[in-house]
Design an enzyme around this catalytic site. Structure first.
Site, short mmCIF file in Angstrom:
data_model
loop_
_atom_site.label_atom_id
_atom_site.label_comp_id
_atom_site.label_asym_id
_atom_site.label_seq_id
_atom_site.Cartn_x
_atom_site.Cartn_y
_atom_site.Cartn_z
N TYR A 151 15.61 30.94 7.67
CA TYR A 151 14.46 31.75 8.08
C TYR A 151 14.42 31.97 9.59
O TYR A 151 14.66 31.05 10.38
CB TYR A 151 13.15 31.07 7.67
CG TYR A 151 12.79 31.22 6.21
CD1 TYR A 151 12.71 32.46 5.60
CD2 TYR A 151 12.51 30.09 5.45
CE1 TYR A 151 12.37 32.59 4.27
CE2 TYR A 151 12.15 30.20 4.10
CZ TYR A 151 12.09 31.46 3.53
OH TYR A 151 11.74 31.56 2.21
N LYS B 85 0.83 -1.20 0.00
CA LYS B 85 0.00 0.00 0.00
C LYS B 85 0.87 1.26 0.00
O LYS B 85 2.08 1.20 0.24
CB LYS B 85 -0.93 -0.01 1.22
CG LYS B 85 -0.21 0.00 2.56
CD LYS B 85 -1.19 -0.11 3.70
CE LYS B 85 -0.44 -0.10 5.05
NZ LYS B 85 -1.37 -0.11 6.19
#
Length: 386
Positions: A267, A49
């Protein structure tokens, strides 16, 4: 305008990709065989999956089929449709079950729905009443409180002589919620509950164990085991060394820059340099699945004392510093010898030198998320199984 023929056109995209992923299909195949040996007399399925845990459903599915897997588990019907072309003779179980309007997809692709709720059971009874006998599996909740019929409802269904004769599951399954913690008392409790279910559906194959449950021993194996994360080189049991690494993620270094003591990084200026530093700017960020929570500073996780992420290059582990951004991550390579790292080199994000679960812990998560979060920009190379 410059003639395009003046530019080289024969470069391998993998050799120049900003981010790249190597998938060792030989290791994947060996991991499945390892789990098959550990499963003893039980057959061994393969869980593929989420695009084979982020590594590619088509290539991984074909490799596992070639290795000997004849039972597969996917999460949704579209995955089953894709897989069918690569596993032509396999039984493919769809864990999310069936919904109205999907009947044709199941029938045409010979997929087996895992009936996972009372509503789906009612729908399926209508389907077989109209179309006749068709294989399904039945999921029973033995304590997870996730998908599955409540245990008492499942036992009542097994004893219901009035149910349609065409309702005959080919598999009854459940799932351990703490299989990765062998000492958890709930494992034994769920085992005893599932034994009741298995006995009630006498003559029908049963399955309890995914990767972690296989390591709990033969009593947990029943007729079919369902390894997933262990196949892809992730930790199945807390504290246990995983099997062979399968995936290696790397990012190309765009720039090496010198930075002065006292300067700030990325940042928010959350990291201030305490020494003159050499920084490697790598072309990977959270858009590529390199999670922002791996940042070296400026996020809540770091205030808890957990170290940030590391990469590996030129024989050295190098820390992430400052915040990870959408497309770029900054590594401190000051302690790597001069000349050993250059622009254009690749830094390992996870792989044989940086185990994926170790990287995941620095991000406050698990290896499953690191693998399934891989972005679309990774250039992929598959190393074929021999």
């Amino acid at each position: 305008m410059t003639d395009q023929d003046e530019f080289p056109s024969d470069a391998d995209p993998f050799d120049i990709a900003p981010v790249r992923l190597t998938v060792d299909l030989g290791a994947l195949s060996e991991n499945w065989r390892d789990m098959a040996r550990r499963s003893g007399s039980a057959r061994t399925a393969a869980v593929v999956k989420a695009d084979a845990y982020g590594l590619g459903l088509e290539d991984c599915g074909a490799t596992l089929y070639e290795a000997g897997a004849r039972d597969f588990f996917v999460a949704v019907v579209q995955e089953g449709v894709t897989l069918r072309a690569y596993a032509p003779e396999a039984r493919i179980f769809v864990l999310s079950g069936i919904w109205p309007g999907q009947e044709r997809m199941f029938f045409e692709n010979d997929l087996v729905p895992v009936i996972a709720s009372e509503e789906q059971l009612a729908l399926w009874m209508g389907v077989i009443a109209e179309y006749g006998d068709y294989p399904c599996a039945l999921q029973v909740d033995t304590g997870f409180n996730r998908l599955g019929l409540p245990m008492q409802d499942a036992l009542a269904l097994a004893e219901d002589v009035s149910r349609p004769a065409s309702f005959s599951p080919v598999l009854v399954l459940s799932h351990l919620h703490s299989g990765d913690t062998p000492s958890a008392a709930s494992n034994k409790a769920q085992l005893e509950s599932f034994r009741q279910v298995s006995a009630a559906f006498e003559g029908i194959e049963s399955s309890l164990s995914a990767s972690a449950g296989i390591f709990l021993g033969p009593e947990y194996h029943f007729d079919l085991t369902r390894p997933g994360i262990a196949l892809y080189g992730g930790e199945a049991v807390n504290g246990m060394k995983p099997l062979r690494p399968v995936a290696t993620a790397e990012a190309r270094i765009v720039q090496i820059r010198e930075a002065a003591v006292g300067g700030t990084v990325s940042y928010g200026a959350t990291h201030q340099l305490e020494r003159a530093s050499r920084l490697a700017i790598a072309s990977v960020g959270y858009a590529d699945g390199y999670l922002r929570s791996l940042s070296g500073s400026g996020i809540p996780l770091r205030t808890g004392g957990i170290s940030g992420g590391f990469g590996f290059i030129a024989g050295h582990r190098v820390p992430v510093i400052g915040r990870i951004t959408m497309d770029l991550t900054i590594f401190d390579v000051t302690d790597v010898p001069d000349g050993a790292v250059r622009s254009g080199d690749y830094i390992e994000l996870f792989g044989p030198n940086m185990p994926v679960d170790e990287v995941a812990r620095a991000a406050g998560t698990i290896g499953y998320e690191m693998l399934t979060s891989l972005g679309l920009r990774h250039e992929r190379r598959y190393l074929e199984a021999e």
